[in-house]
Design a protein around this motif. Structure first.
Motif, PDB file in Angstrom:
ATOM      1  N   LEU A  57      -8.842  16.501  26.190  1.00  0.00           N
ATOM      2  CA  LEU A  57      -9.391  15.958  27.355  1.00  0.00           C
ATOM      3  C   LEU A  57      -8.083  14.977  28.018  1.00  0.00           C
ATOM      4  N   ALA A  58      -7.675  14.249  26.991  1.00  0.00           N
ATOM      5  CA  ALA A  58      -6.523  13.295  27.399  1.00  0.00           C
ATOM      6  C   ALA A  58      -5.140  14.154  27.964  1.00  0.00           C
ATOM      7  N   LYS A  59      -4.972  15.290  27.507  1.00  0.00           N
ATOM      8  CA  LYS A  59      -3.920  16.158  27.762  1.00  0.00           C
ATOM      9  C   LYS A  59      -4.271  16.786  29.148  1.00  0.00           C
ATOM     10  N   ILE A  60      -5.452  17.210  29.497  1.00  0.00           N
ATOM     11  CA  ILE A  60      -5.837  17.826  30.786  1.00  0.00           C
ATOM     12  C   ILE A  60      -5.563  16.597  31.984  1.00  0.00           C
ATOM     13  N   THR A  61      -6.233  15.479  31.520  1.00  0.00           N
ATOM     14  CA  THR A  61      -6.220  14.325  32.457  1.00  0.00           C
ATOM     15  C   THR A  61      -4.821  14.159  32.853  1.00  0.00           C
ATOM     16  N   ASN A  62      -3.813  14.190  31.733  1.00  0.00           N
ATOM     17  CA  ASN A  62      -2.377  13.766  32.241  1.00  0.00           C
ATOM     18  C   ASN A  62      -1.771  14.908  32.936  1.00  0.00           C
ATOM     19  N   ARG A  63      -2.175  16.150  32.679  1.00  0.00           N
ATOM     20  CA  ARG A  63      -1.543  17.142  33.320  1.00  0.00           C
ATOM     21  C   ARG A  63      -1.898  17.173  34.787  1.00  0.00           C
ATOM     22  N   GLN A  64      -3.448  16.985  35.064  1.00  0.00           N
ATOM     23  CA  GLN A  64      -4.182  16.868  36.538  1.00  0.00           C
ATOM     24  C   GLN A  64      -3.121  15.853  37.108  1.00  0.00           C
ATOM     25  N   ALA A  65      -2.773  14.592  36.575  1.00  0.00           N
ATOM     26  CA  ALA A  65      -2.131  13.618  37.284  1.00  0.00           C
ATOM     27  C   ALA A  65      -0.658  14.033  37.750  1.00  0.00           C
ATOM     28  N   VAL A  66       0.032  14.928  36.829  1.00  0.00           N
ATOM     29  CA  VAL A  66       1.216  15.258  37.447  1.00  0.00           C
ATOM     30  C   VAL A  66       1.062  16.431  38.466  1.00  0.00           C
ATOM     31  N   ASP A  67      -0.031  17.283  38.309  1.00  0.00           N
ATOM     32  CA  ASP A  67      -0.358  18.201  39.349  1.00  0.00           C
ATOM     33  C   ASP A  67      -0.457  17.585  40.955  1.00  0.00           C
ATOM     34  N   ASN A  68      -1.069  16.451  40.844  1.00  0.00           N
ATOM     35  CA  ASN A  68      -1.431  15.750  42.074  1.00  0.00           C
ATOM     36  C   ASN A  68      -0.473  14.560  42.323  1.00  0.00           C
ATOM     37  N   SER A  69       0.695  14.404  41.774  1.00  0.00           N
ATOM     38  CA  SER A  69       1.851  13.598  41.980  1.00  0.00           C
ATOM     39  C   SER A  69       2.113  13.517  43.518  1.00  0.00           C
ATOM     40  N   PRO A  70       2.220  12.458  44.094  1.00  0.00           N
ATOM     41  CA  PRO A  70       2.562  12.441  45.632  1.00  0.00           C
ATOM     42  C   PRO A  70       3.932  12.484  45.863  1.00  0.00           C
ATOM     43  N   GLN A  71       4.887  12.957  44.791  1.00  0.00           N
ATOM     44  CA  GLN A  71       6.374  13.177  45.170  1.00  0.00           C
ATOM     45  C   GLN A  71       6.612  14.186  44.241  1.00  0.00           C
ATOM     46  N   LEU A  72       7.992  14.765  44.704  1.00  0.00           N
ATOM     47  CA  LEU A  72       8.410  15.898  43.735  1.00  0.00           C
ATOM     48  C   LEU A  72       9.226  15.069  42.773  1.00  0.00           C
ATOM     49  N   SER A  73       9.437  15.527  41.511  1.00  0.00           N
ATOM     50  CA  SER A  73      10.316  14.807  40.384  1.00  0.00           C
ATOM     51  C   SER A  73      11.451  15.037  40.743  1.00  0.00           C
ATOM     52  N   PRO A  74      12.718  14.334  40.220  1.00  0.00           N
ATOM     53  CA  PRO A  74      14.028  14.551  40.108  1.00  0.00           C
ATOM     54  C   PRO A  74      14.467  16.095  39.662  1.00  0.00           C
ATOM     55  N   CYS A  75      13.564  16.482  38.705  1.00  0.00           N
ATOM     56  CA  CYS A  75      14.017  17.599  38.214  1.00  0.00           C
ATOM     57  C   CYS A  75      13.698  18.746  39.029  1.00  0.00           C
ATOM     58  N   GLU A  76      12.397  18.723  39.730  1.00  0.00           N
ATOM     59  CA  GLU A  76      12.016  19.603  40.792  1.00  0.00           C
ATOM     60  C   GLU A  76      13.049  19.607  41.862  1.00  0.00           C
ATOM     61  N   ILE A  77      13.511  18.503  42.321  1.00  0.00           N
ATOM     62  CA  ILE A  77      14.321  18.337  43.560  1.00  0.00           C
ATOM     63  C   ILE A  77      15.666  18.907  42.982  1.00  0.00           C
ATOM     64  N   LYS A  78      16.290  18.891  42.000  1.00  0.00           N
ATOM     65  CA  LYS A  78      17.415  19.302  41.466  1.00  0.00           C
ATOM     66  C   LYS A  78      17.393  20.752  41.499  1.00  0.00           C
ATOM     67  N   GLN A  79      16.518  21.417  41.051  1.00  0.00           N
ATOM     68  CA  GLN A  79      16.344  22.984  40.921  1.00  0.00           C
ATOM     69  C   GLN A  79      15.900  23.608  42.480  1.00  0.00           C
ATOM     70  N   LEU A  80      15.327  22.948  43.229  1.00  0.00           N
ATOM     71  CA  LEU A  80      14.965  23.257  44.797  1.00  0.00           C
ATOM     72  C   LEU A  80      16.434  23.136  45.570  1.00  0.00           C
ATOM     73  N   ASP A  81      17.120  22.185  45.218  1.00  0.00           N
ATOM     74  CA  ASP A  81      18.408  22.005  45.755  1.00  0.00           C
ATOM     75  C   ASP A  81      19.467  23.220  45.583  1.00  0.00           C
ATOM     76  N   LYS A  82      19.586  23.598  44.440  1.00  0.00           N
ATOM     77  CA  LYS A  82      20.239  24.659  43.863  1.00  0.00           C
ATOM     78  C   LYS A  82      19.695  26.043  44.577  1.00  0.00           C
ATOM     79  N   LEU A  83      18.509  26.102  44.721  1.00  0.00           N
ATOM     80  CA  LEU A  83      17.905  27.353  45.331  1.00  0.00           C
ATOM     81  C   LEU A  83      18.367  27.291  46.793  1.00  0.00           C
TER      82      LEU A  83
END
Length: 228
Positions: A57-83
């Motif tokens: 249940l803790a893993k699910i809660t943490n995952r949902q927190a990432v899903d609903n994060s109000p900003q893109l992560s640095p890793c996501e931005i780096k990959q999107l910039d490359k694309l």
């Protein structure tokens, strides 16, 4: 076929190719999107969960927190910039950009879709139409391992119906449902393009051919043991 079969590699994580900077966006209204999977099971845990259940249940809660994060992560931005740097126009990266988000978050929530839309300057409606077209982009939360047994005619003639029933019996879920520990989701697909290997299933980016009733239990146990 309309399915988007697993690719052999992930989106590049090289250095940013342009000068995009990270921005924070307000979470959007979730009323506009289209569901593509059946409503998931509403199974409940016991009143006094075990430590294993509590960890799940803790893993699910943490995952949902990432899903609903109000900003893109640095890793996501780096990959999107490359694309974006390698594309002639932003819409050309839509499917790969959605894969980046799903790779990091497990699925593409309404919040994630709006963040992606604002960053790559492609409308939410256009991104959602792409996401709902491809079978392997998830617009609802799924488990850590998504099982895609083929339910095409070739697989059914070779025992696919019995194989899918065995999977449901082993996991105690129906198609479209996720196990209570968030480990497995079962989503049959119409054709995986491997009729000569029928019955087949995709799971964890691998194709499992020539499935039999005797192989199912062992295969699921192996997948369950391969924890993230």
């Amino acid at each position: 076929m309309s399915g988007d079969l697993p690719s052999s590699g992930d989106a590049s994580t090289d250095e940013q190719a342009d000068n995009h900077t990270q921005a924070t966006y307000t979470a959007p209204d979730n009323s506009h999107t289209q569901n593509v999977l059946p409503v998931q099971s509403t199974r409940t845990e016991s009143a006094s969960p075990s430590s294993e259940t509590s960890n799940a249940l803790a893993k699910i809660t943490n995952r949902q927190a990432v899903d609903n994060s109000p900003q893109l992560s640095p890793c996501e931005i780096k990959q999107l910039d490359k694309l974006l740097a390698s594309a002639p126009y932003p819409a050309a990266v839509s499917i790969d950009a959605l894969k980046v988000i799903q790779q990091q978050r497990g699925w593409v929530s309404d919040t994630s879709l709006s963040l992606l839309s604002a960053y790559i300057q492609v409308s939410v409606a256009e991104l959602d139409s792409v996401a709902t077209f491809y079978n392997l982009i998830f617009r609802q939360a799924v488990g850590e391992v998504v099982l895609h047994p083929c339910d095409g005619i070739s697989c059914d003639l070779m025992g696919g119906v019995e194989v899918r029933a065995a999977i449901s019996q082993k996991l105690h879920i129906n198609p479209g449902e996720t196990t209570p520990d968030n480990r497995f989701t079962l989503i049959p697909l119409p054709c995986l393009g491997a009729c000569d290997k029928a019955p087949v299933m995709i799971a964890s980016k691998h194709v499992y051919p020539h499935l039999t009733l005797n192989k199912i239990a062992q295969l699921i146990d192996e997948l369950d043991g391969d924890k993230k």
